[in-house]
Design a protein around this motif. Structure first.
Motif, PDB file in Angstrom:
ATOM      1  N   MET A  74      27.535 -40.222  86.020  1.00 19.72           N
ATOM      2  CA  MET A  74      27.487 -39.933  84.602  1.00 19.72           C
ATOM      3  C   MET A  74      28.025 -38.529  84.382  1.00 19.72           C
ATOM      4  O   MET A  74      27.709 -37.609  85.126  1.00 19.72           O
ATOM      5  CB  MET A  74      26.035 -40.035  84.111  1.00 19.72           C
ATOM      6  CG  MET A  74      25.885 -40.019  82.635  1.00 19.72           C
ATOM      7  SD  MET A  74      25.547 -38.428  81.864  1.00 19.72           S
ATOM      8  CE  MET A  74      24.088 -37.871  82.638  1.00 19.72           C
ATOM      9  N   ARG A  75      28.851 -38.380  83.363  1.00 25.47           N
ATOM     10  CA  ARG A  75      29.402 -37.078  82.996  1.00 25.47           C
ATOM     11  C   ARG A  75      29.279 -36.896  81.494  1.00 25.47           C
ATOM     12  O   ARG A  75      29.432 -37.838  80.729  1.00 25.47           O
ATOM     13  CB  ARG A  75      30.875 -36.968  83.391  1.00 25.47           C
ATOM     14  CG  ARG A  75      31.106 -36.986  84.866  1.00 25.47           C
ATOM     15  CD  ARG A  75      32.561 -36.792  85.162  1.00 25.47           C
ATOM     16  NE  ARG A  75      32.762 -36.851  86.597  1.00 25.47           N
ATOM     17  CZ  ARG A  75      33.925 -36.948  87.163  1.00 25.47           C
ATOM     18  NH1 ARG A  75      35.010 -37.003  86.410  1.00 25.47           N
ATOM     19  NH2 ARG A  75      34.032 -36.998  88.461  1.00 25.47           N
ATOM     20  N   GLU A  76      29.026 -35.650  81.123  1.00 31.64           N
ATOM     21  CA  GLU A  76      28.971 -35.308  79.703  1.00 31.64           C
ATOM     22  C   GLU A  76      30.019 -34.252  79.411  1.00 31.64           C
ATOM     23  O   GLU A  76      30.218 -33.326  80.212  1.00 31.64           O
ATOM     24  CB  GLU A  76      27.572 -34.804  79.331  1.00 31.64           C
ATOM     25  CG  GLU A  76      26.516 -35.875  79.411  1.00 31.64           C
ATOM     26  CD  GLU A  76      25.135 -35.388  79.001  1.00 31.64           C
ATOM     27  OE1 GLU A  76      24.917 -34.157  78.996  1.00 31.64           O
ATOM     28  OE2 GLU A  76      24.301 -36.235  78.696  1.00 31.64           O
ATOM     29  N   HIS A  77      30.685 -34.401  78.278  1.00 31.33           N
ATOM     30  CA  HIS A  77      31.725 -33.461  77.874  1.00 31.33           C
ATOM     31  C   HIS A  77      31.550 -33.134  76.393  1.00 31.33           C
ATOM     32  O   HIS A  77      31.180 -33.992  75.601  1.00 31.33           O
ATOM     33  CB  HIS A  77      33.130 -34.050  78.078  1.00 31.33           C
ATOM     34  CG  HIS A  77      33.446 -34.365  79.496  1.00 31.33           C
ATOM     35  ND1 HIS A  77      33.840 -33.412  80.398  1.00 31.33           N
ATOM     36  CD2 HIS A  77      33.427 -35.533  80.177  1.00 31.33           C
ATOM     37  CE1 HIS A  77      34.057 -33.975  81.568  1.00 31.33           C
ATOM     38  NE2 HIS A  77      33.804 -35.267  81.462  1.00 31.33           N
ATOM     39  N   ALA A  78      31.860 -31.893  76.046  1.00 31.66           N
ATOM     40  CA  ALA A  78      31.876 -31.471  74.641  1.00 31.66           C
ATOM     41  C   ALA A  78      33.186 -30.740  74.421  1.00 31.66           C
ATOM     42  O   ALA A  78      33.536 -29.826  75.185  1.00 31.66           O
ATOM     43  CB  ALA A  78      30.699 -30.563  74.337  1.00 31.66           C
TER      44      ALA A  78
ATOM     45  N   ASP B 174      30.977 -34.863  71.308  1.00 26.82           N
ATOM     46  CA  ASP B 174      30.028 -34.820  72.416  1.00 26.82           C
ATOM     47  C   ASP B 174      30.053 -36.213  73.031  1.00 26.82           C
ATOM     48  O   ASP B 174      29.654 -37.183  72.374  1.00 26.82           O
ATOM     49  CB  ASP B 174      28.618 -34.485  71.940  1.00 26.82           C
ATOM     50  CG  ASP B 174      28.482 -33.042  71.509  1.00 26.82           C
ATOM     51  OD1 ASP B 174      29.065 -32.174  72.193  1.00 26.82           O
ATOM     52  OD2 ASP B 174      27.809 -32.773  70.499  1.00 26.82           O
ATOM     53  N   VAL B 175      30.550 -36.308  74.262  1.00 24.20           N
ATOM     54  CA  VAL B 175      30.801 -37.609  74.875  1.00 24.20           C
ATOM     55  C   VAL B 175      30.032 -37.723  76.187  1.00 24.20           C
ATOM     56  O   VAL B 175      29.942 -36.762  76.960  1.00 24.20           O
ATOM     57  CB  VAL B 175      32.311 -37.791  75.140  1.00 24.20           C
ATOM     58  CG1 VAL B 175      32.586 -39.137  75.773  1.00 24.20           C
ATOM     59  CG2 VAL B 175      33.105 -37.637  73.865  1.00 24.20           C
ATOM     60  N   ARG B 176      29.517 -38.914  76.420  1.00 25.57           N
ATOM     61  CA  ARG B 176      28.827 -39.221  77.671  1.00 25.57           C
ATOM     62  C   ARG B 176      29.537 -40.409  78.298  1.00 25.57           C
ATOM     63  O   ARG B 176      29.672 -41.465  77.666  1.00 25.57           O
ATOM     64  CB  ARG B 176      27.373 -39.558  77.368  1.00 25.57           C
ATOM     65  CG  ARG B 176      26.568 -39.887  78.573  1.00 25.57           C
ATOM     66  CD  ARG B 176      25.143 -40.208  78.158  1.00 25.57           C
ATOM     67  NE  ARG B 176      24.324 -40.340  79.341  1.00 25.57           N
ATOM     68  CZ  ARG B 176      23.035 -40.137  79.365  1.00 25.57           C
ATOM     69  NH1 ARG B 176      22.403 -39.791  78.268  1.00 25.57           N
ATOM     70  NH2 ARG B 176      22.362 -40.283  80.466  1.00 25.57           N
TER      71      ARG B 176
ATOM     72  N   GLY C 233      28.736 -41.396  72.345  1.00 21.04           N
ATOM     73  CA  GLY C 233      28.785 -40.020  71.886  1.00 21.04           C
ATOM     74  C   GLY C 233      28.736 -39.897  70.382  1.00 21.04           C
ATOM     75  O   GLY C 233      28.475 -40.866  69.665  1.00 21.04           O
ATOM     76  N   THR C 234      28.993 -38.672  69.937  1.00 20.99           N
ATOM     77  CA  THR C 234      29.013 -38.384  68.506  1.00 20.99           C
ATOM     78  C   THR C 234      30.264 -37.588  68.175  1.00 20.99           C
ATOM     79  O   THR C 234      30.795 -36.854  69.013  1.00 20.99           O
ATOM     80  CB  THR C 234      27.781 -37.565  68.060  1.00 20.99           C
ATOM     81  OG1 THR C 234      27.758 -36.336  68.788  1.00 20.99           O
ATOM     82  CG2 THR C 234      26.497 -38.324  68.285  1.00 20.99           C
TER      83      THR C 234
ATOM     84  N   PHE D 134      29.181 -43.380  68.266  1.00 22.09           N
ATOM     85  CA  PHE D 134      30.001 -44.468  68.771  1.00 22.09           C
ATOM     86  C   PHE D 134      29.582 -44.815  70.194  1.00 22.09           C
ATOM     87  O   PHE D 134      29.007 -43.992  70.909  1.00 22.09           O
ATOM     88  CB  PHE D 134      31.497 -44.120  68.713  1.00 22.09           C
ATOM     89  CG  PHE D 134      31.864 -42.847  69.421  1.00 22.09           C
ATOM     90  CD1 PHE D 134      32.180 -42.844  70.769  1.00 22.09           C
ATOM     91  CD2 PHE D 134      31.893 -41.640  68.734  1.00 22.09           C
ATOM     92  CE1 PHE D 134      32.515 -41.667  71.418  1.00 22.09           C
ATOM     93  CE2 PHE D 134      32.225 -40.460  69.371  1.00 22.09           C
ATOM     94  CZ  PHE D 134      32.542 -40.478  70.725  1.00 22.09           C
ATOM     95  N   GLN D 135      29.868 -46.051  70.581  1.00 24.93           N
ATOM     96  CA  GLN D 135      29.587 -46.514  71.934  1.00 24.93           C
ATOM     97  C   GLN D 135      30.501 -47.694  72.213  1.00 24.93           C
ATOM     98  O   GLN D 135      30.643 -48.593  71.383  1.00 24.93           O
ATOM     99  CB  GLN D 135      28.124 -46.923  72.076  1.00 24.93           C
ATOM    100  CG  GLN D 135      27.750 -47.319  73.488  1.00 24.93           C
ATOM    101  CD  GLN D 135      26.263 -47.568  73.638  1.00 24.93           C
ATOM    102  OE1 GLN D 135      25.631 -48.147  72.757  1.00 24.93           O
ATOM    103  NE2 GLN D 135      25.708 -47.140  74.748  1.00 24.93           N
ATOM    104  N   GLU D 136      31.116 -47.675  73.381  1.00 19.32           N
ATOM    105  CA  GLU D 136      32.043 -48.744  73.740  1.00 19.32           C
ATOM    106  C   GLU D 136      32.152 -48.835  75.254  1.00 19.32           C
ATOM    107  O   GLU D 136      32.073 -47.828  75.957  1.00 19.32           O
ATOM    108  CB  GLU D 136      33.425 -48.479  73.140  1.00 19.32           C
ATOM    109  CG  GLU D 136      34.398 -49.613  73.284  1.00 19.32           C
ATOM    110  CD  GLU D 136      33.975 -50.858  72.527  1.00 19.32           C
ATOM    111  OE1 GLU D 136      33.980 -51.935  73.130  1.00 19.32           O
ATOM    112  OE2 GLU D 136      33.634 -50.740  71.331  1.00 19.32           O
ATOM    113  N   LEU D 137      32.348 -50.052  75.740  1.00 22.79           N
ATOM    114  CA  LEU D 137      32.563 -50.284  77.165  1.00 22.79           C
ATOM    115  C   LEU D 137      34.063 -50.385  77.413  1.00 22.79           C
ATOM    116  O   LEU D 137      34.734 -51.244  76.833  1.00 22.79           O
ATOM    117  CB  LEU D 137      31.863 -51.562  77.618  1.00 22.79           C
ATOM    118  CG  LEU D 137      32.120 -51.964  79.067  1.00 22.79           C
ATOM    119  CD1 LEU D 137      31.503 -50.935  80.018  1.00 22.79           C
ATOM    120  CD2 LEU D 137      31.573 -53.347  79.343  1.00 22.79           C
TER     121      LEU D 137
END
Length: 164
Positions: free
Chosen positions: A1-5, A30-32, A44-45, A69-72
Motif C-alpha cells: 500500500m502506498r499513499e501519495h499527496a 490524496d491518493v491511496r 482518494g479525494t 473516488f475509488q476504482e479497481l
C-alpha cells in the motif's frame, strides 16, 4: 500500500455547464494505492474549486468542492474494464475528471435562498430591497384570491366588533 499527496494543474477546462473547473485551476489529490489480487485498488479525494454563475441571479460564483473516488485498475488480460494497469502504472486523469465533473452542481446558486431575478425589471432581487416583492398569482388560481380576500375582510370586521 502506498499513499501519495500532490497537486495537479489543469491543462484544459473540465466541465460543460454553467460551472466548470477552469484551465489552470489546481486540484489537490490524496491518493491511496493498494495491491489486490485482481489489480490495484485506487481510492482518494480531490479538492478543487469550481467557478461559474449562479443559476438564479447570474452573478459570478466560486465554490470549493471535495470529491471522493475509488476504482479497481485491473491487470491486463484479467477482465474487461475501463481502467487497466499499464506498465505498472495507473492513469488517474480519467478517474479524477469523471468524479470531479459529476460532482458539479446541476443548478448552482450563490446562496441557498437566492431569490433570483425580478421578472419585470431583470434586477437581482437579493440587492433590490426597496420595493416589497409580491409573488405573482398564477391566473389559473386567481379565482381563489377572491375567497381569501373575503375571509380577510370578515376577520377584520369581527376584530373591529370585538374592540367596540
Amino acid at each position: 500500500m502506498r499513499e501519495h499527496a500532490f497537486t495537479v494543474t489543469l491543462a484544459e477546462p473540465w466541465g460543460e455547464g454553467i460551472v466548470t473547473y477552469e484551465k489552470g485551476a489546481e486540484i489537490d489529490l490524496d491518493v491511496r494505492l493498494e495491491s489486490v489480487h485482481e489489480g490495484i485498488l485506487v481510492s482518494g479525494t480531490a479538492d478543487a474549486e469550481y467557478v461559474g454563475v449562479c443559476g438564479r441571479c447570474l452573478i459570478d460564483i466560486a465554490r470549493p468542492v471535495e470529491v471522493e473516488f475509488q476504482e479497481l485498475f485491473a491487470y491486463p488480460g484479467e477482465e474487461e474494464t475501463d481502467f487497466e494497469v499499464q506498465d505498472d502504472h495507473v492513469d488517474l486523469e480519467t478517474l479524477v475528471r469523471d468524479a470531479a465533473v459529476l460532482s458539479l452542481p446541476f443548478q448552482p446558486v450563490c446562496q441557498p435562498d437566492c431569490p433570483g431575478l425580478d421578472p419585470k425589471t431583470g434586477e437581482r432581487l437579493a440587492v433590490n430591497t426597496e420595493t416589497e416583492q409580491v409573488a405573482p398569482i398564477d391566473p389559473r388560481w386567481s379565482a381563489l384570491q377572491q375567497i381569501t380576500d373575503q375571509d380577510g375582510a370578515e376577520e377584520s370586521r369581527a376584530a373591529e366588533k370585538e374592540e367596540s
